[in-house]
Design an enzyme around this catalytic site. Sequence first.
Site, mmCIF file in Angstrom:
data_model
loop_
_atom_site.group_PDB
_atom_site.id
_atom_site.type_symbol
_atom_site.label_atom_id
_atom_site.label_comp_id
_atom_site.label_asym_id
_atom_site.label_seq_id
_atom_site.Cartn_x
_atom_site.Cartn_y
_atom_site.Cartn_z
ATOM 1 N N GLU A 164 7.754 -47.249 -15.111
ATOM 2 C CA GLU A 164 6.856 -46.660 -16.126
ATOM 3 C C GLU A 164 5.412 -46.929 -15.746
ATOM 4 O O GLU A 164 5.075 -48.033 -15.299
ATOM 5 C CB GLU A 164 7.191 -47.288 -17.476
ATOM 6 N N ASP A 200 3.712 -43.642 -11.822
ATOM 7 C CA ASP A 200 3.625 -42.357 -11.095
ATOM 8 C C ASP A 200 2.193 -42.068 -10.629
ATOM 9 O O ASP A 200 1.968 -41.671 -9.491
ATOM 10 C CB ASP A 200 4.244 -41.187 -11.875
ATOM 11 N N SER A 230 6.306 -20.367 -32.464
ATOM 12 C CA SER A 230 7.151 -21.553 -32.424
ATOM 13 C C SER A 230 7.944 -21.628 -33.715
ATOM 14 O O SER A 230 7.364 -21.698 -34.805
ATOM 15 C CB SER A 230 6.293 -22.814 -32.275
ATOM 16 N N GLY A 262 6.846 -35.587 -29.637
ATOM 17 C CA GLY A 262 6.114 -36.856 -29.723
ATOM 18 C C GLY A 262 7.011 -38.083 -29.680
ATOM 19 O O GLY A 262 6.706 -39.107 -30.283
ATOM 20 N N GLY A 315 8.341 -39.363 -26.676
ATOM 21 C CA GLY A 315 8.387 -39.946 -25.335
ATOM 22 C C GLY A 315 9.446 -39.316 -24.455
ATOM 23 O O GLY A 315 9.779 -39.858 -23.406
ATOM 24 N N ASP A 344 6.934 -36.361 -15.232
ATOM 25 C CA ASP A 344 7.590 -35.567 -16.279
ATOM 26 C C ASP A 344 7.861 -34.149 -15.794
ATOM 27 O O ASP A 344 8.967 -33.627 -15.933
ATOM 28 C CB ASP A 344 6.710 -35.517 -17.542
HETATM 29 C C1 GLA Z 1 3.737 -40.047 -19.613
HETATM 30 C C2 GLA Z 1 3.111 -39.283 -18.451
HETATM 31 C C3 GLA Z 1 3.837 -39.597 -17.135
HETATM 32 C C4 GLA Z 1 4.000 -41.091 -16.917
HETATM 33 C C5 GLA Z 1 4.533 -41.770 -18.182
HETATM 34 C C6 GLA Z 1 4.540 -43.265 -18.055
HETATM 35 O O1 GLA Z 1 5.027 -39.570 -19.883
HETATM 36 O O2 GLA Z 1 3.128 -37.894 -18.676
HETATM 37 O O3 GLA Z 1 3.155 -39.000 -16.068
HETATM 38 O O4 GLA Z 1 2.808 -41.677 -16.495
HETATM 39 O O5 GLA Z 1 3.787 -41.439 -19.336
HETATM 40 O O6 GLA Z 1 5.400 -43.665 -17.042
#
Ligand code: GLA
Length: 372
Positions: free
Chosen positions: A22, A25, A56, A110, A112, A160
């Site tokens: 985490e 990236d 939407s 929202g 994660g 992501d």
């Molecule tokens: C978000 C960002 C990713 C990454 C994560 C943490 O999801 O979009 O690029 O940095 O946080 O790992």
Amino acid sequence: MNKNDSYDLVVKSPGRINLIGEHVDYNGGHVLPGAIDKKITLKFKKNNTNSATVYSKNIDSQFTIDLSNLNRSTIEWHNYIIGVIYYINILKPKSVKGFDCYIDSNLPLGSGVSSSAALECGIAKGLNELFIIGLTDIEIINLSKDAEHTMVGTKCGIMDQFAVVKGEKNNLLLLNCKTNDYETIKVDFGDYKLVLLNTNVSHNLASSEYNVRRSECETAMETIKAKYNEYEYLCDVEPQIIKEFKNLLPEKIYNRALYVSKENQRTLKAVEAIKRNDLDALGGLLYKSHEGLSNLYEVSCNELDFLVDCSKKYDQILGARMMGGGFGGCTINIIHKDFVDNLIEEISYAYRNEFSIDLTPIAVHIDDGVKI
Ligand code: GLA
């Protein structure tokens, strides 16, 4: 706009999980994400005008974009779409023509699980197909990331968008964010399941602090490079080298750098653990990752910490940690399949008692990336 109207094509764009790795990236490190079976559905048709109308269903809201005059909106979700069109037009000028798009989703927003990347990449993939634009996957990944940087203002990494586009059923992606090379890692946890626990909180620090962390990492790198010019990214620097800077960097910056360097190593160790089927070791790495995210990187929150502490009380949970950018959203847990329901009930009870908030469990299966 109605879901029963006829459309020219339908795109299913998934959310993502990240098992470990985490906030590495954007520091050139290794991450271990996968696309999931919770998705946004986007239906497209050409409308032969010079504007795009997007509806939407989840928020029952519609807006129209003038394609000859692309401007940022004051409404955040509009900007993901406007940004993608803007960057497609930079790569392939005038390729996006008028269209209607109907969006429906069973992906929690929202939380994660990156509904934002799912939306960006779903729009990009759909328009690419609808107007036969000829973008490659890596172009779609990068332009979706650029849209988020410029139009939304989050200086996210590539994880992501990469997972949403390149995900493969039953596989995590060990992605090297420096080179974009990746290896698929089969997910077969035997008697254990991956379960997300959604705190149902999303503290508004998320996007501002995200960018602050990114610049703190850059600050650390400047000092480190002054002595060791050979390092390009923070994840290239081993923890032993970072430790040499304990008295040279401000404490917070040092902590950020140490976390990032160790987390990158944890991702590689996690993959080794998966390959030798050592789920105890894998679980331990998840707990360590959370400790670092909470104490050194400071992107957790009380609700996430509470859930991870709860998980530690149960032997049937091998590991847990916050997932994604932080300040809310989900924890990811490795739970024995025979205890999932009971444990969710116990933890939900404790969580409600503590915060007066209902927890939402999400059982995830690793699935394919965005599909037409
Ligand atoms: C978000 C960002 C990713 C990454 C994560 C943490 O999801 O979009 O690029 O940095 O946080 O790992």
